[in-house]
Design an enzyme around this catalytic site. Structure first.
Site, PDB file in Angstrom:
ATOM      1  N   GLU A 146       3.823 -42.371  15.254  1.00 18.89           N
ATOM      2  CA  GLU A 146       3.947 -41.183  14.412  1.00 18.89           C
ATOM      3  C   GLU A 146       2.782 -41.123  13.428  1.00 18.89           C
ATOM      4  O   GLU A 146       2.325 -42.176  12.963  1.00 18.89           O
ATOM      5  CB  GLU A 146       5.276 -41.208  13.639  1.00 18.89           C
ATOM      6  CG  GLU A 146       6.493 -41.107  14.536  1.00 18.89           C
ATOM      7  CD  GLU A 146       7.812 -41.023  13.753  1.00 18.89           C
ATOM      8  OE1 GLU A 146       7.754 -40.995  12.500  1.00 18.89           O
ATOM      9  OE2 GLU A 146       8.873 -40.986  14.379  1.00 18.89           O
ATOM     10  N   HIS A 190      10.496 -35.953  12.836  1.00 16.79           N
ATOM     11  CA  HIS A 190      11.137 -36.897  11.913  1.00 16.79           C
ATOM     12  C   HIS A 190      11.791 -36.150  10.750  1.00 16.79           C
ATOM     13  O   HIS A 190      11.479 -36.370   9.579  1.00 16.79           O
ATOM     14  CB  HIS A 190      10.125 -37.916  11.385  1.00 16.79           C
ATOM     15  CG  HIS A 190      10.765 -39.237  11.039  1.00 16.79           C
ATOM     16  ND1 HIS A 190      10.188 -40.440  11.294  1.00 16.79           N
ATOM     17  CD2 HIS A 190      11.964 -39.531  10.450  1.00 16.79           C
ATOM     18  CE1 HIS A 190      10.975 -41.416  10.887  1.00 16.79           C
ATOM     19  NE2 HIS A 190      12.059 -40.883  10.364  1.00 16.79           N
TER      20      HIS A 190
END
Length: 531
Positions: free
Chosen positions: A263, A281
């Site tokens: 990420e 997220h």
């Protein structure tokens, strides 16, 4: 002089007001955290630093923070804080582990609905004016079996919400006791059983060595055809390439992911596959959650700066400064005792019994209990701390009992920890010598005298000739150097144990070689935090 706090990330104005109402001078600069040079320049002026995820509190920043006493992270993750550097500097690191639970659980439920009814694709198609009503055939959640991997704080809320949706819930969690499962109204199963039966699988565990790729290629192949998989916990729990292959083959009917192995995720094997819902997220991204964690961190920091109370600290026990001077070595011992049992115990724990004898029985037993419990629970959840550990234990239905007694043995004081499971009881005792170093003095009722090190090896065997030679030779041949070696036995020819302090972590080759000798019933590498 009033304490000074810097807020270097975007935090609720209500949090700023909490500091002001408590008489703390607060400097609200929500964009300062992005400027590491400016932060480095000013950090020495402050007693407290309140952050979210944008501020990176590096070793360099902490080194310059001459007056800093506490760092408060509004949220759970503290990857942006160098905790080791903070500990060495004497700076407490706090987080707010419970503020995001409802929001993250609700996001998992929302993702389950989205993948069950293909909502994102149907929405995009409709926006494009296609009206492809027959293309998006979904499935109902009612009556389906939901497999929950990890039934702790967030997983437990998901279980509750799923039961409200009339789903059948099966849960896999090594630390979930049967009594707690019954109260939750879920069926406790092993992982293979969950994989075989679940129509939907949702993950709610931290990323550890044990849980990394818990849904790897082999386990994914065991799932029921047509399963849908939801991950709003941590990237790395699922082998994304293997899942992509099963989505393409049709074995897996859909997936919904809020977290990814890398990420920010700008590319991923799951992207652009049919019936895969992806979000960036967003698990904690609600107004309520952001407000909750901001208010919590402000209250915790104010309580510490004004009253010395320690709440949700990741690197310090809950105790007063006066207690810490005397209790520090005993707190470390308590953590080591818990860590030993936690690493040795795979089945659900029903009860933890802690005995304090002698001088230690007069100390702050609540703080010592927290240290023992945290040590035990860290195997399942590395993020657990001394404040949250008892809450986690309570949620899992683990009964905690404490006994204190006057000096009854050869030591001025000692702690004995016993865990009870469905299958067995396991105990270990330890003391603190005059040099302040923790020692293990008894395991399974067998007396020993073992120094505790970061990397250790525990073995059990029958007391027969040749074991010590085999142990030393096999380790030496496989590059493992022994710093300290402690032996104990119940009776001559009976059960025997060895606890070795190694210079480095036991390598896989050495472990396999020891197991291959056939002389050892257990060969267990152990890790203990040195700080």
């Amino acid at each position: 002089m009033a304490p000074r706090v810097l807020i270097s990330d975007k935090l609720s104005p209500a949090a700023v007001q909490i500091f002001k109402d408590r008489g703390i001078e607060v400097d609200f600069q929500p964009d300062l955290g992005k400027d590491k040079d400016k932060l480095l320049e000013v950090i020495g002026q402050y007693d407290g630093l309140a952050i979210r995820s944008a501020t990176k509190v590096t070793e360099k920043i902490i080194a310059a923070a001459d007056n800093l006493k506490v760092i408060g992270r509004a949220g759970i993750g503290v990857d942006n804080v160098d905790r080791d550097a903070a500990s060495r500097k004497g700076v407490i690191v706090m987080n707010t582990p419970f503020g995001n639970m409802i929001t993250t659980a609700e996001h998992a439920i929302a993702m389950m609905f989205a993948v069950a009814r293909q909502l994102p694709e149907a929405s995009a198609s409709t926006h494009a004016g296609k009206w492809e009503k027959s293309k998006f055939m979904g499935v109902e959640l009612t009556g389906k079996t939901l497999g929950v991997i990890g039934a702790g704080n967030i997983g437990g809320i998901v279980c509750d919400r799923a039961r409200g949706l009339k789903m059948k819930v099966v849960a896999y969690d090594p630390f979930l006791g049967q009594e707690k499962a019954d109260k939750m109204g879920v069926e406790k199963v092993e992982l293979d059983e969950l994989l075989k039966r679940a129509d939907f699988i949702t993950l709610h565990v931290p990323l550890t060595d044990q849980t990394k790729n818990i849904l790897g290629r082999e386990n994914l192949a065991k799932t029921k055809k047509g399963v849908r998989i939801i991950n709003c916990a941590r990237g790395g729990l699922v082998d994304e390439e293997a899942l992509a292959d099963l989505l393409k083959s049709g074995h897996v009917a859909g997936a919904a992911f809020d977290v990814f192995s890398v990420e920010p995720a700008t590319e991923n094997p799951l992207f652009n596959l049919p019936n895969v819902v992806c979000t960036p997220h967003l698990g904690a991204a609600t107004t309520e959650a952001q407000e909750n964690v901001a208010l919590q961190v402000a209250e915790q920091m104010a309580n510490y700066l004004l009253d010395g109370a320690v709440e949700n600290a990741l690197n310090m026990p809950s105790m007063t400064a006066e207690e810490a001077k005397v209790m520090g070595p005993w707190v470390k011992l308590a953590d080591h005792l818990g860590a030993f049992i936690g690493q040795m115990t795979d089945e659900p724990i029903k009860a933890i019994n802690i005995l304090y004898d002698g001088v230690v029985a007069q100390m702050n037993l609540a703080a010592l209990n927290c240290s023992v419990i945290a040590g035990i629970m860290k195997k399942a959840n590395p993020d657990v701390n001394m404040v949250s550990a008892p809450v986690v234990a309570q949620e899992r239905g683990i009964k905690i009992s404490t006994t204190n007694q006057n000096k009854s043995g050869a030591f001025d004081g000692y702690i004995k920890v016993t865990v009870v499971t469905e299958k067995r009881e396991r105990s270990i005792a330890g003391t603190v010598f005059s040099d302040g170093k923790p020692r293990f003095i008894q395991i399974k009722g067998i007396n020993i005298d073992a120094e505790v090190g970061p990397h250790m090896l525990y073995t059990t065997n029958k007391d027969v000739p040749g074991v010590i030679g085999t142990l030393g030779r096999t380790l030496g041949e496989n590059g493992a150097n022994i710093a300290n070696f402690t032996l104990g036995r119940a009776t001559a020819g009976g059960e025997a144990i060895a606890l070795l302090y190694l210079d480095e972590p036991l390598n896989g080759a050495a472990q396999k070689a020891l197991e291959a000798t056939g002389m050892f019933e257990q060969v267990k590498p152990l890790v203990f935090q040195s700080a």
